[in-house]
Write an enzyme that holds these catalytic residues in place. Structure first.
Site, PDB file in Angstrom:
ATOM      1  N   ASN A 111       4.783  17.005 -41.832  1.00  0.00           N
ATOM      2  CA  ASN A 111       5.606  16.127 -42.210  1.00  0.00           C
ATOM      3  C   ASN A 111       6.897  16.078 -41.301  1.00  0.00           C
ATOM      4  OD1 ASN A 111       6.944  18.621 -42.620  1.00  0.00           O
ATOM      5  ND2 ASN A 111       7.223  18.736 -44.819  1.00  0.00           N
ATOM      6  N   LYS A 135       9.841  18.762 -35.928  1.00  0.00           N
ATOM      7  CA  LYS A 135       8.660  19.727 -35.805  1.00  0.00           C
ATOM      8  C   LYS A 135       7.605  19.006 -34.751  1.00  0.00           C
ATOM      9  CE  LYS A 135       8.873  20.723 -40.759  1.00  0.00           C
ATOM     10  NZ  LYS A 135       8.197  21.143 -41.883  1.00  0.00           N
ATOM     11  N   ARG A 139      18.396  16.091 -46.831  1.00  0.00           N
ATOM     12  CA  ARG A 139      17.206  16.189 -47.611  1.00  0.00           C
ATOM     13  C   ARG A 139      16.813  14.643 -48.223  1.00  0.00           C
ATOM     14  NH1 ARG A 139      14.493  21.066 -48.106  1.00  0.00           N
ATOM     15  NH2 ARG A 139      13.866  20.592 -50.425  1.00  0.00           N
ATOM     16  N   ARG A 143      10.339  10.890 -43.050  1.00  0.00           N
ATOM     17  CA  ARG A 143       8.856  11.498 -43.247  1.00  0.00           C
ATOM     18  C   ARG A 143       7.928  10.310 -43.651  1.00  0.00           C
ATOM     19  NH1 ARG A 143      10.828  16.852 -46.576  1.00  0.00           N
ATOM     20  NH2 ARG A 143      10.392  18.405 -44.704  1.00  0.00           N
ATOM     21  N   TYR A 197      10.034  31.432 -41.757  1.00  0.00           N
ATOM     22  CA  TYR A 197       9.393  30.913 -43.015  1.00  0.00           C
ATOM     23  C   TYR A 197       8.922  31.967 -43.931  1.00  0.00           C
ATOM     24  CZ  TYR A 197       8.968  26.169 -41.106  1.00  0.00           C
ATOM     25  OH  TYR A 197       9.416  24.723 -40.758  1.00  0.00           O
ATOM     26  N   HIS A 242      12.386  19.087 -40.773  1.00  0.00           N
ATOM     27  CA  HIS A 242      12.723  20.163 -41.567  1.00  0.00           C
ATOM     28  C   HIS A 242      14.168  19.838 -42.003  1.00  0.00           C
ATOM     29  CE1 HIS A 242      13.533  24.018 -43.289  1.00  0.00           C
ATOM     30  NE2 HIS A 242      14.694  24.200 -42.603  1.00  0.00           N
ATOM     31  N   THR A 276       8.676  16.147 -49.183  1.00  0.00           N
ATOM     32  CA  THR A 276       7.771  17.030 -48.533  1.00  0.00           C
ATOM     33  C   THR A 276       6.493  16.616 -48.045  1.00  0.00           C
ATOM     34  OG1 THR A 276       8.655  19.018 -49.662  1.00  0.00           O
ATOM     35  CG2 THR A 276       6.705  19.457 -48.444  1.00  0.00           C
ATOM     36  N   PHE A 284      -0.757  28.181 -47.757  1.00  0.00           N
ATOM     37  CA  PHE A 284      -0.717  27.478 -46.578  1.00  0.00           C
ATOM     38  C   PHE A 284       0.079  28.104 -45.542  1.00  0.00           C
ATOM     39  CE2 PHE A 284       2.818  26.194 -49.608  1.00  0.00           C
ATOM     40  CZ  PHE A 284       4.093  26.405 -48.486  1.00  0.00           C
ATOM     41  N   GLU A 311      19.281  29.875 -41.621  1.00  0.00           N
ATOM     42  CA  GLU A 311      18.696  29.160 -40.572  1.00  0.00           C
ATOM     43  C   GLU A 311      19.545  28.656 -39.323  1.00  0.00           C
ATOM     44  OE1 GLU A 311      16.764  25.757 -42.834  1.00  0.00           O
ATOM     45  OE2 GLU A 311      15.659  27.080 -43.789  1.00  0.00           O
TER      46      GLU A 311
HETATM   47  N1  CMP Z   1       1.012  22.647 -50.191  1.00  0.00           N
HETATM   48  C1  CMP Z   1       1.206  22.668 -48.916  1.00  0.00           C
HETATM   49  N2  CMP Z   1       0.127  22.695 -48.055  1.00  0.00           N
HETATM   50  C2  CMP Z   1       0.548  22.662 -46.658  1.00  0.00           C
HETATM   51  N3  CMP Z   1       1.536  22.946 -46.013  1.00  0.00           N
HETATM   52  C3  CMP Z   1       2.884  22.731 -46.889  1.00  0.00           C
HETATM   53  C4  CMP Z   1       2.658  22.764 -48.444  1.00  0.00           C
HETATM   54  N4  CMP Z   1       3.670  22.805 -48.882  1.00  0.00           N
HETATM   55  C5  CMP Z   1       4.613  22.833 -47.748  1.00  0.00           C
HETATM   56  N5  CMP Z   1       3.959  22.747 -46.761  1.00  0.00           N
HETATM   57  C6  CMP Z   1       4.346  23.074 -45.399  1.00  0.00           C
HETATM   58  O1  CMP Z   1       5.232  24.100 -45.166  1.00  0.00           O
HETATM   59  C7  CMP Z   1       6.859  23.564 -45.117  1.00  0.00           C
HETATM   60  C8  CMP Z   1       7.928  24.373 -45.514  1.00  0.00           C
HETATM   61  O2  CMP Z   1       8.965  23.895 -45.038  1.00  0.00           O
HETATM   62  P1  CMP Z   1       9.268  22.344 -45.188  1.00  0.00           P
HETATM   63  O3  CMP Z   1       9.467  22.083 -46.344  1.00  0.00           O
HETATM   64  O4  CMP Z   1      10.024  21.731 -44.069  1.00  0.00           O
HETATM   65  O5  CMP Z   1       7.696  21.742 -44.864  1.00  0.00           O
HETATM   66  C9  CMP Z   1       6.602  22.338 -45.265  1.00  0.00           C
HETATM   67  C10 CMP Z   1       5.407  21.885 -44.877  1.00  0.00           C
HETATM   68  O6  CMP Z   1       5.395  21.640 -43.644  1.00  0.00           O
END
Ligand code: CMP
Length: 155
Positions: free
Chosen positions: A121, A15, A91, A111, A55, A124, A97, A63, A135
């Site tokens: 984070n 990212k 993963r 991460r 997304y 992905h 996350t 968010f 994807e």
């Molecule tokens: N509660 C949250 N608040 C802010 N960002 C989030 C939250 N949950 C997920 N994300 C973002 O949304 C993304 C969805 O894809 P990822 O799981 O790769 O990474 C996640 C974070 O970058």
């Protein structure tokens, strides 16, 4: 789902914070050390429309607009990874996350190494084989099953 015995492809994204923070080399070392092959990679700048499509499943979340702003804030490095059980294994390698939690519970994860918080984070990983296929085609179109082209697009 997978029993870990068949080759899979998954999509990794470094990212904008990961790319700007110069974590690419360290992340690629983890990729190689974990036994993944890199099938494709490309650097791209997502615009609002493409990020929102990628997304789409999060479009109703609180968010979402922040996520789109983050993911369009700079270029991303998109990578197709292959190995047995690639989806689940990637993963595991990237960790939870929330990068703040990752630093505590999974200190050796990617991460924990380069993520900042729940949103920023750093990387992905596709959450299922079905997501991975969607994807990968989103960024690269169809990739033939036997293909292994190496790192021709490397930074
Ligand atoms: N509660 C949250 N608040 C802010 N960002 C989030 C939250 N949950 C997920 N994300 C973002 O949304 C993304 C969805 O894809 P990822 O799981 O790769 O990474 C996640 C974070 O970058």
């Amino acid at each position: 789902s997978s029993d870990g015995s068949t080759e899979e492809k998954t999509l990794a994204i470094i990212k904008p914070d990961g790319l700007l923070g110069n974590y690419t080399e360290r992340i690629k070392n983890v990729i190689m050390d974990s036994g993944f092959s890199i099938l494709r990679e490309t650097i791209t700048q997502l615009d609002e429309e493409r990020a929102s499509t990628f997304y789409a499943e999060h479009s109703s979340k609180s968010f979402f607009s922040s996520l789109i702003k983050y993911m369009t804030s700079g270029p991303v490095l998109v990578i197709v990874l292959q190995k047995k059980n690639a989806v689940a294994d990637w993963r595991t390698v990237i960790g939870p996350t929330d990068a703040v939690k990752a630093k505590v519970t999974h200190p050796n994860s990617i991460r924990a190494m380069c993520g900042l918080d729940l949103e920023k984070n750093c990387v992905h990983g596709s959450d299922s084989l079905q997501s991975a296929q969607r994807e990968i085609s989103f960024f690269f179109g169809e990739i033939s099953s036997g293909e292994l082209v190496g790192m021709h697009d490397e930074l």
